[in-house]
Design a protein around this motif. Sequence first.
Motif, PDB file in Angstrom:
ATOM      1  N   ASN A 374       0.842  -1.207   0.000  1.00  0.00           N
ATOM      2  CA  ASN A 374       0.000   0.000   0.000  1.00  0.00           C
ATOM      3  C   ASN A 374       0.872   1.250   0.000  1.00  0.00           C
ATOM      4  O   ASN A 374       0.592   2.218  -0.710  1.00  0.00           O
ATOM      5  CB  ASN A 374      -0.916   0.027   1.219  1.00  0.00           C
ATOM      6  CG  ASN A 374      -2.182  -0.772   0.994  1.00  0.00           C
ATOM      7  OD1 ASN A 374      -2.449  -1.217  -0.136  1.00  0.00           O
ATOM      8  ND2 ASN A 374      -2.952  -0.997   2.025  1.00  0.00           N
ATOM      9  N   LYS A 377       2.121   1.683  -3.383  1.00  0.00           N
ATOM     10  CA  LYS A 377       1.052   2.102  -4.300  1.00  0.00           C
ATOM     11  C   LYS A 377       0.699   3.572  -4.115  1.00  0.00           C
ATOM     12  O   LYS A 377       0.437   4.289  -5.061  1.00  0.00           O
ATOM     13  CB  LYS A 377      -0.212   1.271  -4.008  1.00  0.00           C
ATOM     14  CG  LYS A 377      -0.423   0.120  -4.964  1.00  0.00           C
ATOM     15  CD  LYS A 377      -1.832  -0.424  -4.890  1.00  0.00           C
ATOM     16  CE  LYS A 377      -2.170  -1.076  -3.577  1.00  0.00           C
ATOM     17  NZ  LYS A 377      -3.415  -1.822  -3.581  1.00  0.00           N
ATOM     18  N   PHE A 378       0.656   4.006  -2.832  1.00  0.00           N
ATOM     19  CA  PHE A 378       0.138   5.341  -2.554  1.00  0.00           C
ATOM     20  C   PHE A 378       1.231   6.369  -2.247  1.00  0.00           C
ATOM     21  O   PHE A 378       0.937   7.454  -1.775  1.00  0.00           O
ATOM     22  CB  PHE A 378      -0.870   5.287  -1.399  1.00  0.00           C
ATOM     23  CG  PHE A 378      -2.082   4.451  -1.724  1.00  0.00           C
ATOM     24  CD1 PHE A 378      -3.098   4.938  -2.524  1.00  0.00           C
ATOM     25  CD2 PHE A 378      -2.188   3.151  -1.252  1.00  0.00           C
ATOM     26  CE1 PHE A 378      -4.211   4.158  -2.839  1.00  0.00           C
ATOM     27  CE2 PHE A 378      -3.285   2.376  -1.556  1.00  0.00           C
ATOM     28  CZ  PHE A 378      -4.304   2.874  -2.357  1.00  0.00           C
ATOM     29  N   ASP A 402       4.761   6.124   4.739  1.00  0.00           N
ATOM     30  CA  ASP A 402       5.026   6.665   3.400  1.00  0.00           C
ATOM     31  C   ASP A 402       4.772   8.160   3.433  1.00  0.00           C
ATOM     32  O   ASP A 402       4.212   8.682   4.410  1.00  0.00           O
ATOM     33  CB  ASP A 402       4.152   5.957   2.350  1.00  0.00           C
ATOM     34  CG  ASP A 402       2.696   6.271   2.512  1.00  0.00           C
ATOM     35  OD1 ASP A 402       2.295   7.419   2.249  1.00  0.00           O
ATOM     36  OD2 ASP A 402       1.926   5.365   2.928  1.00  0.00           O
ATOM     37  N   ILE A 407      -4.554  10.002   3.895  1.00  0.00           N
ATOM     38  CA  ILE A 407      -6.000   9.706   3.914  1.00  0.00           C
ATOM     39  C   ILE A 407      -6.688  10.757   4.764  1.00  0.00           C
ATOM     40  O   ILE A 407      -6.182  11.146   5.832  1.00  0.00           O
ATOM     41  CB  ILE A 407      -6.263   8.305   4.524  1.00  0.00           C
ATOM     42  CG1 ILE A 407      -5.408   7.236   3.816  1.00  0.00           C
ATOM     43  CG2 ILE A 407      -7.734   7.922   4.452  1.00  0.00           C
ATOM     44  CD1 ILE A 407      -5.249   5.957   4.580  1.00  0.00           C
ATOM     45  N   TYR A 420     -13.564  -1.588   1.256  1.00  0.00           N
ATOM     46  CA  TYR A 420     -13.519  -0.128   1.263  1.00  0.00           C
ATOM     47  C   TYR A 420     -12.287   0.403   0.533  1.00  0.00           C
ATOM     48  O   TYR A 420     -11.164  -0.028   0.773  1.00  0.00           O
ATOM     49  CB  TYR A 420     -13.525   0.399   2.703  1.00  0.00           C
ATOM     50  CG  TYR A 420     -13.631   1.899   2.761  1.00  0.00           C
ATOM     51  CD1 TYR A 420     -14.866   2.537   2.656  1.00  0.00           C
ATOM     52  CD2 TYR A 420     -12.486   2.700   2.862  1.00  0.00           C
ATOM     53  CE1 TYR A 420     -14.960   3.917   2.669  1.00  0.00           C
ATOM     54  CE2 TYR A 420     -12.574   4.083   2.877  1.00  0.00           C
ATOM     55  CZ  TYR A 420     -13.817   4.685   2.778  1.00  0.00           C
ATOM     56  OH  TYR A 420     -13.912   6.051   2.786  1.00  0.00           O
ATOM     57  N   LYS A 421     -12.539   1.367  -0.354  1.00  0.00           N
ATOM     58  CA  LYS A 421     -11.434   2.059  -1.031  1.00  0.00           C
ATOM     59  C   LYS A 421     -11.706   3.545  -0.896  1.00  0.00           C
ATOM     60  O   LYS A 421     -12.828   3.985  -1.122  1.00  0.00           O
ATOM     61  CB  LYS A 421     -11.405   1.681  -2.518  1.00  0.00           C
ATOM     62  CG  LYS A 421     -10.925   0.248  -2.747  1.00  0.00           C
ATOM     63  CD  LYS A 421     -11.318  -0.214  -4.104  1.00  0.00           C
ATOM     64  CE  LYS A 421     -10.154  -0.142  -5.051  1.00  0.00           C
ATOM     65  NZ  LYS A 421     -10.471  -0.652  -6.380  1.00  0.00           N
ATOM     66  N   VAL A 422     -10.682   4.290  -0.487  1.00  0.00           N
ATOM     67  CA  VAL A 422     -10.895   5.731  -0.291  1.00  0.00           C
ATOM     68  C   VAL A 422     -11.350   6.368  -1.596  1.00  0.00           C
ATOM     69  O   VAL A 422     -12.287   7.153  -1.645  1.00  0.00           O
ATOM     70  CB  VAL A 422      -9.597   6.401   0.236  1.00  0.00           C
ATOM     71  CG1 VAL A 422      -9.730   7.914   0.222  1.00  0.00           C
ATOM     72  CG2 VAL A 422      -9.293   5.908   1.648  1.00  0.00           C
ATOM     73  N   GLY A 431      -6.623  -2.370  -6.676  1.00  0.00           N
ATOM     74  CA  GLY A 431      -6.935  -2.936  -5.357  1.00  0.00           C
ATOM     75  C   GLY A 431      -8.385  -3.401  -5.257  1.00  0.00           C
ATOM     76  O   GLY A 431      -9.239  -2.969  -6.030  1.00  0.00           O
ATOM     77  N   THR A 432      -8.615  -4.275  -4.293  1.00  0.00           N
ATOM     78  CA  THR A 432      -9.990  -4.765  -4.088  1.00  0.00           C
ATOM     79  C   THR A 432     -10.589  -4.180  -2.823  1.00  0.00           C
ATOM     80  O   THR A 432     -11.759  -4.358  -2.536  1.00  0.00           O
ATOM     81  CB  THR A 432      -9.986  -6.299  -3.929  1.00  0.00           C
ATOM     82  OG1 THR A 432      -9.043  -6.614  -2.902  1.00  0.00           O
ATOM     83  CG2 THR A 432      -9.644  -6.994  -5.208  1.00  0.00           C
ATOM     84  N   GLY A 433      -9.767  -3.525  -2.012  1.00  0.00           N
ATOM     85  CA  GLY A 433     -10.256  -2.981  -0.736  1.00  0.00           C
ATOM     86  C   GLY A 433     -10.368  -4.078   0.317  1.00  0.00           C
ATOM     87  O   GLY A 433     -10.994  -3.881   1.353  1.00  0.00           O
ATOM     88  N   GLY A 435      -7.483  -5.950   1.323  1.00  0.00           N
ATOM     89  CA  GLY A 435      -6.188  -6.127   1.987  1.00  0.00           C
ATOM     90  C   GLY A 435      -6.179  -5.727   3.454  1.00  0.00           C
ATOM     91  O   GLY A 435      -5.819  -6.534   4.320  1.00  0.00           O
ATOM     92  N   LEU A 436      -6.603  -4.490   3.765  1.00  0.00           N
ATOM     93  CA  LEU A 436      -6.534  -4.036   5.159  1.00  0.00           C
ATOM     94  C   LEU A 436      -7.526  -4.772   6.041  1.00  0.00           C
ATOM     95  O   LEU A 436      -7.318  -4.908   7.245  1.00  0.00           O
ATOM     96  CB  LEU A 436      -6.780  -2.520   5.233  1.00  0.00           C
ATOM     97  CG  LEU A 436      -5.603  -1.649   4.810  1.00  0.00           C
ATOM     98  CD1 LEU A 436      -5.940  -0.168   4.953  1.00  0.00           C
ATOM     99  CD2 LEU A 436      -4.352  -1.953   5.612  1.00  0.00           C
TER     100      LEU A 436
HETATM  101  P1  ADP Z   1      -6.594  -2.006  -1.665  1.00  0.00           P
HETATM  102  O1  ADP Z   1      -6.499  -3.362  -2.229  1.00  0.00           O
HETATM  103  O2  ADP Z   1      -7.616  -1.145  -2.318  1.00  0.00           O
HETATM  104  O3  ADP Z   1      -5.287  -1.350  -1.452  1.00  0.00           O
HETATM  105  P2  ADP Z   1      -6.700  -2.101   1.192  1.00  0.00           P
HETATM  106  O4  ADP Z   1      -7.703  -2.728   2.062  1.00  0.00           O
HETATM  107  O5  ADP Z   1      -5.289  -2.542   1.341  1.00  0.00           O
HETATM  108  O6  ADP Z   1      -7.227  -2.302  -0.262  1.00  0.00           O
HETATM  109  O7  ADP Z   1      -6.777  -0.562   1.429  1.00  0.00           O
HETATM  110  C1  ADP Z   1      -8.033   0.078   1.507  1.00  0.00           C
HETATM  111  C2  ADP Z   1      -7.941   1.505   1.096  1.00  0.00           C
HETATM  112  O8  ADP Z   1      -7.205   2.245   2.083  1.00  0.00           O
HETATM  113  C3  ADP Z   1      -7.186   1.709  -0.178  1.00  0.00           C
HETATM  114  O9  ADP Z   1      -8.044   1.563  -1.294  1.00  0.00           O
HETATM  115  C4  ADP Z   1      -6.679   3.117  -0.033  1.00  0.00           C
HETATM  116  O10 ADP Z   1      -7.685   4.016  -0.453  1.00  0.00           O
HETATM  117  C5  ADP Z   1      -6.464   3.285   1.459  1.00  0.00           C
HETATM  118  N1  ADP Z   1      -5.049   3.122   1.808  1.00  0.00           N
HETATM  119  C6  ADP Z   1      -4.437   2.018   2.275  1.00  0.00           C
HETATM  120  N2  ADP Z   1      -3.119   2.246   2.513  1.00  0.00           N
HETATM  121  C7  ADP Z   1      -2.887   3.531   2.159  1.00  0.00           C
HETATM  122  C8  ADP Z   1      -1.723   4.373   2.154  1.00  0.00           C
HETATM  123  N3  ADP Z   1      -0.549   3.937   2.595  1.00  0.00           N
HETATM  124  N4  ADP Z   1      -1.876   5.647   1.746  1.00  0.00           N
HETATM  125  C9  ADP Z   1      -3.061   6.119   1.317  1.00  0.00           C
HETATM  126  N5  ADP Z   1      -4.191   5.379   1.308  1.00  0.00           N
HETATM  127  C10 ADP Z   1      -4.116   4.091   1.699  1.00  0.00           C
END
Ligand code: ADP
Length: 471
Positions: A374, A377-378, A402, A407, A420-422, A431-433, A435-436
């Motif tokens: 993540n 990616k971000f 990072d 967020i 959930y995806k921001v 992403g699938t939302g 992971g977290l």
């Molecule tokens: P995804 O597969 O979409 O990354 P996650 O569950 O890992 O799914 O993350 C959910 C959402 O949290 C992401 O879609 C992103 O919007 C936000 N997010 C996660 N990690 C970060 C990060 N390091 N910086 C900014 N936003 C993040």
Amino acid sequence: MKPNKITNRMSFGMWLSFTLLATGIAGLFWVVLETSFRVNYKNENMEVLDRAIWAAMEKYTSPEFEDNLRFIAGSGEYFIQLVSEREQQLLLALDNQGQESQVQAEGIIPDNLFDLLDEGKGFCSYCIEDTVRNMEWAVEAMVVANQEGYRIVLVFSKSLANVSSLIHPLRARAVFALFVVLVIASFLSLMITRRFAGPINRLTEMAKQLAEGNYAVAFPKGGCYEVEQLSETLEMAAKEFNATEALRREFVANISHDMKTPLTVIKMYAEMIQTVSGENKTKREAHLERIITEVEKLNGLISDTMELAKLQSGTWELKMETFDLSHLVRSARLSFAVHQESRELQIDLETEEGLYVYADRKLISRVLENFISNAVKFSGDMKKIRIKTKREYGMIKTTVQDFGAGIEAEKLPYIWERYYKVDPFGTNKSGTGVGLHIVKEILQMHQAQYGVSSEPGKGSCFWFRLKAAKW
Ligand code: ADP
């Protein structure tokens, strides 16, 4: 079933329960009262006798001894005898009016009185069935003097009236009291039932609508505290259902999109191999390479979804072991080295040897990979990531920081929710939302603390803490 019928049945049931309860309590009260009365009656009489005989005995040497005995017999309704051991001769016998009388001695003084006194070291008490008068006596006897080698014994007795005959008049009143309790309880329970059944019935109707999928249903307020609590809980559940349903729809849309894109690419390259690059080895291999990448993407997507389902089914067994977390962090960083080269990304690592934890190595590695991927990616244009693992108050804390998108504060609590995806339609569509959410499940299974601090435009810092283990 119509609401009226439900209300009527519920009201009747509640009314009956309350009324029976009140009547039961009243009945139980009477039973306890009667039993304890029966048990205590004899003991209390014995105690009264005991006090009287001691009071009389104190005056034995005084000239008023006999007058005092007459007074005690008359005022306390005792039968009193003074008996000599010599042939059990009756020296004095008073009836419960304080008058001399010989009759009552028989049936009260047993033949073995002096044996009993021997056993009780000069004192004895007993209850005796008087077959002559068909009644029971409570008796206490005490040696008061010794004349020429023969003991003189003072015997106090009191008739134990038939307990049942004492209770009988009370019982008639108890039945009347029970009837009054029944009427009052019935009336009160009717009022209580009305207060409860109405709101509960309305709640039942609303809950039915909720079950039918109407998540916008408004639950009634008011009524007693418990009903209000239930109403609030159902409202919360409706909100949760609503949110989950929205997320589910979004997920289906996302995942269909995510699956469709690689499938389209795969189809396109497969067609290209068929028509264009079939004979051209270099081109064909490039196209096949692309197909493999897309298949891997699809594979990742499906295994993420399956992993989550497995974790949530409760069948996942933790394979706990003690290991050095700093090694795991080091190897997780290494697996992202490819990004370091291709994107000129800088991944700093700060750690020390010997940070032992007791955990499931594979799952914790999954957490690290998710945080780091993540962050990669971000991280946007700020091509820098900082990973730290250190000891902190008996715990081992790992942070992945990072300096990218960050967020917004109001969205932070939701990022751990599944799907959930921001920014669902942003540049990072891969992403699938999930992971977290997987991370959250894993860390909760380890009873680990975890969290995130983030500021839009400045970056995010994800962390988790595991208990330090002894090696
Ligand atoms: P995804 O597969 O979409 O990354 P996650 O569950 O890992 O799914 O993350 C959910 C959402 O949290 C992401 O879609 C992103 O919007 C936000 N997010 C996660 N990690 C970060 C990060 N390091 N910086 C900014 N936003 C993040």
